[in-house]
Each structure stands twice: as structure tokens, then as C-alpha cells.
Design a protein around this motif. Structure first.
Motif, PDB file in Angstrom:
ATOM      1  N   UNK A  46       0.842  -1.202   0.000  1.00 19.61           N
ATOM      2  CA  UNK A  46       0.000   0.000   0.000  1.00 19.61           C
ATOM      3  C   UNK A  46       0.875   1.249   0.000  1.00 19.61           C
ATOM      4  N   UNK A  47       1.929   1.239   0.826  1.00 22.97           N
ATOM      5  CA  UNK A  47       2.832   2.391   0.885  1.00 22.97           C
ATOM      6  C   UNK A  47       3.585   2.578  -0.427  1.00 22.97           C
ATOM      7  N   UNK A  48       3.940   1.463  -1.079  1.00 20.25           N
ATOM      8  CA  UNK A  48       4.677   1.556  -2.330  1.00 20.25           C
ATOM      9  C   UNK A  48       3.794   1.974  -3.500  1.00 20.25           C
ATOM     10  N   UNK A  49       2.558   1.459  -3.533  1.00 20.28           N
ATOM     11  CA  UNK A  49       1.678   1.687  -4.685  1.00 20.28           C
ATOM     12  C   UNK A  49       0.685   2.822  -4.487  1.00 20.28           C
ATOM     13  N   UNK A  50       0.413   3.167  -3.229  1.00 17.79           N
ATOM     14  CA  UNK A  50      -0.588   4.197  -2.949  1.00 17.79           C
ATOM     15  C   UNK A  50      -0.364   5.522  -3.665  1.00 17.79           C
ATOM     16  N   UNK A  51       0.893   6.034  -3.692  1.00 19.60           N
ATOM     17  CA  UNK A  51       1.107   7.316  -4.376  1.00 19.60           C
ATOM     18  C   UNK A  51       0.737   7.297  -5.853  1.00 19.60           C
ATOM     19  N   UNK A  52       0.846   6.135  -6.502  1.00 19.56           N
ATOM     20  CA  UNK A  52       0.523   6.052  -7.929  1.00 19.56           C
ATOM     21  C   UNK A  52      -0.951   5.712  -8.161  1.00 19.56           C
ATOM     22  N   UNK A  53      -1.490   4.829  -7.357  1.00 19.22           N
ATOM     23  CA  UNK A  53      -2.864   4.378  -7.588  1.00 19.22           C
ATOM     24  C   UNK A  53      -3.881   5.321  -6.961  1.00 19.22           C
ATOM     25  N   UNK A  54      -3.643   5.732  -5.717  1.00 22.92           N
ATOM     26  CA  UNK A  54      -4.609   6.581  -5.000  1.00 22.92           C
ATOM     27  C   UNK A  54      -4.205   8.048  -4.974  1.00 22.92           C
ATOM     28  N   UNK A  55      -3.005   8.363  -5.477  1.00 20.79           N
ATOM     29  CA  UNK A  55      -2.485   9.738  -5.442  1.00 20.79           C
ATOM     30  C   UNK A  55      -2.374  10.252  -4.006  1.00 20.79           C
ATOM     31  N   UNK A  56      -2.044   9.343  -3.087  1.00 19.90           N
ATOM     32  CA  UNK A  56      -1.867   9.707  -1.688  1.00 19.90           C
ATOM     33  C   UNK A  56      -0.374   9.696  -1.359  1.00 19.90           C
ATOM     34  N   UNK A  57       0.111  10.788  -0.818  1.00 19.97           N
ATOM     35  CA  UNK A  57       1.541  10.896  -0.531  1.00 19.97           C
ATOM     36  C   UNK A  57       1.890  10.189   0.779  1.00 19.97           C
ATOM     37  N   UNK A  58       3.045   9.552   0.778  1.00 20.59           N
ATOM     38  CA  UNK A  58       3.559   8.961   2.009  1.00 20.59           C
ATOM     39  C   UNK A  58       4.302  10.013   2.825  1.00 20.59           C
ATOM     40  N   UNK A  59       4.330   9.804   4.128  1.00 24.09           N
ATOM     41  CA  UNK A  59       5.078  10.687   5.009  1.00 24.09           C
ATOM     42  C   UNK A  59       6.475  10.121   5.217  1.00 24.09           C
ATOM     43  N   UNK A  60       7.438  10.968   5.594  1.00 21.29           N
ATOM     44  CA  UNK A  60       8.799  10.458   5.833  1.00 21.29           C
ATOM     45  C   UNK A  60       8.837   9.325   6.849  1.00 21.29           C
ATOM     46  N   UNK A  61       7.963   9.371   7.848  1.00 21.58           N
ATOM     47  CA  UNK A  61       7.955   8.319   8.877  1.00 21.58           C
ATOM     48  C   UNK A  61       7.520   6.974   8.310  1.00 21.58           C
TER      49      UNK A  61
END
Length: 287
Positions: free
Chosen positions: A94-109
């Protein structure tokens, strides 16, 4: 009551591994008939599952079907502990694919969570694993369990996508769950038939897995989740991967290796850490 319902949900989910191993039917038969019974109960008991079907719900349902089929196939080949722990790597995907599929940015943590899950995953492939009576092909089963985790991650992202669409009248999770079970039944049937030499006990187990372990658990989950904060709900549901290996040990004498248990512990710790960080990030700030 809602918290008790969540505890019951986690316990019901946790018996899946031991139940699958106790059934003498083939992997395809267990996966197909289990989902067929689950679909029947969900359609009868959950009114929302019978309406709002769209191509979106069918697509997410297909991902959910793949998750369930791969979970059963993996359980028949490797230990229950390996299967549930490796499926629990879903947050990494989810953390790896979320930014591309859901356009949700991950946090540095989130990088710490990724590293922890990757480390836990790596521990499953350190050294060789001795085949057991209930886990005859550990490596192949482990790979299928990883695939199940990936499909579960895509399912969760799909459910979130449906949640967004639902706010504008475009989709719902309930029909996707029903569709997933129906799709799993249809996909498995060509490999499941004919059924030869099945005992009444086997049919009883697969019926219980479908109606109770999946169907009733889903009904309890949907009733309870509205009244319990997400952070607390996720932690209660962590009972499932914690209890799953215990049932397999008590019923089948299945003992996973120490490195696999350590890897599973790291993965569960990463899941808990991710949930805790998300709850802090979404908490309202003091004025």
C-alpha cells in the motif's frame, strides 16, 4: 458491544488456517465452496450487498477473490503462521503503490514502516524450511502467501477507491465483498469438480469456513466498525494473525521456525506502528 464484536471477528478470521488444513478437500475445492457459502450468507443477511453493483465493485471483487484463493492455496502448502504473516505484508505494498494508484503521498515516517516490513519479509527466506505433513511445500506456499498479501493490498486500495465513489453515489464495499466471493466460486469450479471421496466432516468444515469464518465475521465487522475508532479497531483485529498460528499448533501440532515467527512479529509490529502514526497524524489539533 462493538468491541466484543470486533474481538469475535478477529477470532473467527483466525481459525481459517487451521480449518483449511483440517479439510481433506483440495485447495481449489476449499477455496471455491468456502466462498460460495460465504456469498450466500452475505447476500441473505447484508441488504447493501444486493444493490449498487457496478463495474467498479466487480473489479474490486475480483481482487478480493484473488486474495482469498491465494490464501487457501498457500495455507495448504506452507504453515498457517507463514501464510498469515506474509499476507500481513500488505501495508508495504500500500505504501509503495498508494502514491501512484490513489495519489496519496507517504510521510517520511512511513519509510521506517517499509524497512520493518521488508526486514520481516526477508526473514522468511533465510535458510531452508523443513517440509511438514501440514506444510509440504513451504517455499511455494510462501510465494503464494506473498501474492495474497499483494492482492489484499490492492483490495484495500480498491475499497478506499469505492469509498470515495460512494460519497458521490458511485460504489460501495458490500457488493464488492459479495462479488468477490461469487467470482472466487466461479474461478475455482473448473479445478474443483468433480468432488470425489469427500467426507461429511469435510463438507461441514467448508460450510463453517464459508458461513461463519468469512460470512458471519464480515457481518460482525460491518456492524462494529462504525462505533470503534479506526486505530483501536485495527489493533483489536491484530488478534487474527496472533491467534492463527496458535490454532494451527493446538490442532495440527504445526510449529513454524523461530526466524519465521520473528519475521512475523516484526511485520505485526510495523502494522501497529503504522496504525499508531496514522492515528496521531489524523487527530485533531488543539486550538
Amino acid at each position: 458491544m462493538a468491541r466484543l464484536q470486533l474481538c469475535a471477528t478477529a477470532i473467527l478470521f483466525s481459525i481459517g488456517g487451521a480449518g483449511i488444513k483440517a479439510c481433506a478437500l483440495t485447495s481449489w475445492q476449499v477455496a471455491g465452496f468456502r466462498s460460495g457459502f460465504a456469498a450466500l450468507l452475505i447476500l441473505l443477511v447484508v441488504p447493501d450487498s444486493r444493490r449498487g453493483w457496478t463495474w467498479r465493485t466487480t473489479l474490486v471483487g475480483a481482487l478480493y477473490a484473488a486474495t482469498m484463493i491465494l490464501f487457501v492455496l498457500a495455507n495448504k502448502l506452507t504453515t498457517s503462521a507463514n501464510t498469515i504473516f506474509l499476507q500481513s505484508t500488505a501495508p508495504l505494498y500500500v505504501l509503495l503503490l498508494g502514491p501512484w494508484i490513489l495519489k496519496e503521498k507517504n510521510r517520511p515516517s512511513d519509510l521506517l514502516v517499509m524497512v520493518m516490513v521488508a526486514l520481516g519479509l526477508a526473514l522468511f527466506f533465510v535458510g531452508s524450511e523443513v517440509p511438514l505433513r501440514t506444510a509440504p511445500a513451504p517455499l511455494r506456499g510462501n510465494l503464494l502467501a506473498i501474492a495474497s498479501g499483494l492482492m489484499w493490498a490492492l483490495t484495500m486500495m480498491g475499497m478506499r477507491w469505492l469509498g470515495r465513489e460512494e460519497r458521490v453515489g458511485g460504489g460501495s464495499a458490500a457488493p464488492a465483498v459479495a462479488a468477490g466471493n461469487i467470482i472466487a466460486l466461479l474461478v475455482c469450479m473448473p479445478f474443483a469438480l468433480p468432488v470425489v471421496g469427500a467426507r461429511p466432516l469435510d463438507w461441514g468444515i467448508v460450510f463453517g469456513l464459508g458461513t461463519v469464518q468469512i460470512g458471519l465475521a464480515y457481518v460482525l465487522l460491518t456492524k462494529a466498525i462504525r462505533f470503534v475508532p479506526a486505530f483501536e479497531a485495527v489493533f483489536i483485529l491484530l488478534l487474527e494473525p496472533a491467534l492463527n498460528p496458535i490454532w494451527a499448533w493446538l490442532i495440527h501440532g504445526e510449529r513454524p521456525g523461530s526466524l519465521r515467527l520473528l519475521g512475523g512479529g516484526v511485520i505485526l509490529a510495523a502494522t501497529g506502528l503504522k496504525t499508531w502514526m496514522d492515528s496521531r497524524g489524523s487527530a485533531p489539533r488543539e486550538p
